[in-house]
Scaffold this active site. Structure first.
Site, PDB file in Angstrom:
ATOM      1  CD1 TRP A 165      92.399  66.489  61.714  1.00  0.00           C
ATOM      2  CD2 TRP A 165      90.291  66.443  62.465  1.00  0.00           C
ATOM      3  NE1 TRP A 165      92.217  67.586  62.538  1.00  0.00           N
ATOM      4  CE2 TRP A 165      90.942  67.570  63.020  1.00  0.00           C
ATOM      5  CE3 TRP A 165      88.956  66.204  62.803  1.00  0.00           C
ATOM      6  CZ2 TRP A 165      90.295  68.463  63.884  1.00  0.00           C
ATOM      7  CZ3 TRP A 165      88.308  67.092  63.662  1.00  0.00           C
ATOM      8  CH2 TRP A 165      88.981  68.196  64.196  1.00  0.00           C
ATOM      9  CG  ASN A 166      87.458  69.311  59.226  1.00  0.00           C
ATOM     10  OD1 ASN A 166      88.055  68.892  58.239  1.00  0.00           O
ATOM     11  ND2 ASN A 166      87.064  70.558  59.341  1.00  0.00           N
ATOM     12  CE  LYS A 189      99.299  63.933  54.657  1.00  0.00           C
ATOM     13  NZ  LYS A 189      98.406  63.459  55.740  1.00  0.00           N
ATOM     14  CB  ALA A 191      93.626  63.559  58.215  1.00  0.00           C
ATOM     15  CB  SER A 244      96.457  74.529  60.231  1.00  0.00           C
ATOM     16  OG  SER A 244      97.771  74.153  59.874  1.00  0.00           O
ATOM     17  CD  GLU A 265      88.636  74.891  53.090  1.00  0.00           C
ATOM     18  OE1 GLU A 265      88.847  75.593  54.116  1.00  0.00           O
ATOM     19  OE2 GLU A 265      88.060  73.801  53.107  1.00  0.00           O
ATOM     20  CB  CYS A 299      87.393  75.671  57.733  1.00  0.00           C
ATOM     21  SG  CYS A 299      88.537  74.327  57.741  1.00  0.00           S
ATOM     22  CD  GLU A 396      89.980  77.492  62.033  1.00  0.00           C
ATOM     23  OE1 GLU A 396      89.035  77.202  61.311  1.00  0.00           O
ATOM     24  OE2 GLU A 396      91.092  76.962  61.924  1.00  0.00           O
TER      25      GLU A 396
HETATM   26  C1  SIN Z   1      85.748  72.537  56.142  1.00  0.00           C
HETATM   27  O1  SIN Z   1      85.512  72.669  57.318  1.00  0.00           O
HETATM   28  O2  SIN Z   1      86.890  72.649  55.696  1.00  0.00           O
HETATM   29  C2  SIN Z   1      84.714  72.175  55.109  1.00  0.00           C
HETATM   30  C3  SIN Z   1      83.355  72.436  55.520  1.00  0.00           C
HETATM   31  C4  SIN Z   1      82.345  72.178  54.428  1.00  0.00           C
HETATM   32  O3  SIN Z   1      82.626  71.741  53.320  1.00  0.00           O
HETATM   33  O4  SIN Z   1      81.201  72.465  54.690  1.00  0.00           O
END
Ligand code: SIN
Length: 493
Positions: A165-166, A189, A191, A244, A265, A299, A396
């Site tokens: 979702w981010n 799929k 989020a 996650s 990832e 992330c 995190e």
């Molecule tokens: C992420 O937070 O998974 C990706 C961040 C990014 O592509 O800069």
């Protein structure tokens, strides 16, 4: 259907980008159960749309469509696949204002930053349109005079993409771009919280001439059923997941039953180190970029900030001043720089981590609690002297909280930076050339920013090591995640 009462959508230039059904075999299709689920705007917690609440049955239909479309897509000349991808990229750019609005409304990322994410996402489609043309194989000198040896690159087959979702737009294109370029067909799929950006990208893919079944999108509120099909159906040959570490491990285990190729990832715990020879103002800018992008919900966010004792007071003061200037507000309001967190659970988590750090002896310099606006907003926060024993040094934070601690020795700080099961990104600031090489080599991560707080670009390989996962996205390496290398021995010559 989108909630008609939502004033947000009246700002769209092209309202047909707002889709609410699954995309299966080129057609917008309701969930077989007829179920739907609500999408909420995190800026004000209002319902803004309802979308298909799919289950395993819908996922199976999507896999079937992708499987059936596979041979024709794989055998299309790379030049033709590239032409369609270029059209898709161009239409994403042309519609970036609308796509940014949709993204901001469902995710809470400030509008300017949302549009930037859409353009960042488009860059992956453009990049991989070109990489499709360069899917070169090899010829290998044969040990036998009567044989010739070649290696050809072939698409893996159906690729299942599970996205977070981010980054509701860019994480899709970063996976779908290389998959489609390589000749794979896709089941996506998105989020649960952010399906609308995915569906809008699907609409533009159809308009760009992507054949039916090549890109299928299944939205759901209960990911387990859909996830079970995507990880166990033998017709799916590849799974790419961003999310996650806990879920990544589970998906990897499930994929073992049919030995799928997997890219993960996963979570990070990025260290950001400021050495005594750093340019302090540049380091402050770097922290602002690496920490407060997407309200700290990335992330690769700087989760642990280590500052040399010689600069500690100066940097802390300048950083606190900058953080105090950040404008918190509704993602769609003019001038907002920090939006809300994604949901209430996120607000509780960030609050818990800050309270825990303070209980362990951290000092609060600014912020520290939920924002007075109410809802899911948290104040941009700076904590100093955060002890290694506090929970936010291991988990995190995923929120707008800069957690600083001081250090005095290079070896000691590198050991601290590496003392985590994660290995996604790290950053450091220094003007000593020898130290720059030395420290970059010693950090146990997939990505290092030296005097750079902004790592993300389509031209470089994004990905981690250790429990942050494996596989690379973007760059010349990204397409290999969706290709098999087939060795052909040609005898009788
Ligand atoms: C992420 O937070 O998974 C990706 C961040 C990014 O592509 O800069």
């Amino acid at each position: 259907m989108p909630n008609a009462s939502s004033e947000v959508w009246s700002r769209l230039t092209d309202s047909s980008l707002l889709q609410s059904l699954n995309l299966i075999d080129g057609a917008w299709t309701a969930a077989q159960s007829g179920n739907t689920h609500a999408v909420v705007n995190p800026s004000n917690q209002r319902e803004i749309a309802v979308v298909a609440a799919s289950d395993a049955e819908d996922a199976r239909l999507a896999v079937q469509a992708a499987f059936a479309a596979g041979p024709a897509w794989a055998s299309k000349p790379a030049k033709d696949r590239a032409t369609i991808l270029r059209k898709w990229r161009d239409s994403i750019v042309a519609n970036s204002a609308d796509l940014g609005l949709i993204l901001a409304a469902e995710q809470g990322k400030p509008l300017r930053e949302s549009i930037d994410e859409v353009l960042y996402g488009a860059s992956f489609v453009g990049w991989f349109a070109e990489e499709a043309l360069r899917a070169y194989g090899d010829t290998i000198p044969s040990p036998s005079p009567s044989k010739r040896i070649a290696v050809v690159k072939q698409p893996i087959g159906v690729a299942a993409l599970i996205t977070p979702w981010n980054f509701p737009s860019a994480m899709i294109t970063r996976k779908a771009g290389p998959a489609l370029a390589a000749g794979c067909t896709v089941v996506l799929k998105p989020a649960e919280d952010t399906p609308l950006s995915a569906l809008a990208l699907g609409e533009l893919a159809l308009r760009s001439g992507l054949p039916p079944g090549v890109l299928n999108i299944v939205t759901t509120a209960q990911p387990a059923g859909v996830g079970e099909v995507l990880t166990t159906d033998p017709r799916v040959r590849k799974l790419s997941f961003t999310g996650s570490t806990r879920i990544g491990k589970m998906l990897m285990q499930k994929c073992a039953s049919t030995v799928k190729r997997v890219s993960l990832e996963l979570g990070g715990n990025a260290a950001f180190i400021v050495f005594e020879d750093a340019d302090v103002d540049a380091a402050v800018e770097g922290i602002m970029a690496a920490k407060f992008r997407n309200t700290g919900q990335t992330c690769i966010s700087a989760n642990r900030i280590f500052v040399h004792e010689a600069l500690y007071e100066t940097l802390t003061e300048r950083l606190t001043h900058k953080v105090g200037e950040l404008v918190v507000g509704d993602a769609l309001a003019e001038g907002s720089q920090q939006g809300p967190l994604i949901n209430e659970a996120a607000l509780h988590k960030v609050t818990r981590l800050v309270e825990d750090a303070l209980a362990h002896g951290a000092r609060l310099l600014i912020g520290g609690t939920a924002h007075s606006r109410g809802g899911w907003y948290f104040q941009p926060t700076v904590l100093c002297d955060v002890p290694s024993s506090s929970a936010m040094q291991e988990e995190e934070i995923f929120g707008p909280v800069a957690a600083l601690q001081r250090f005095s020795d290079e070896k000691e700080v590198v050991a601290l930076a590496n003392a985590t099961p994660y290995g996604l990104a790290s950053y450091f600031y220094s003007r000593d050339i020898a130290r720059c090489w030395r420290v970059a080599e010693m950090l146990e991560v997939g990505m290092v920013g030296i005097n750079d707080g902004s790592l993300s670009t389509e031209v470089a390989p994004f990905g981690g090591i250790k429990e942050s996962g494996f596989g690379r996205e973007g760059s010349k390496y990204g397409i290999a995640e969706y290709q098999e290398s087939k060795y052909i021995s040609f005898g009788g010559i």
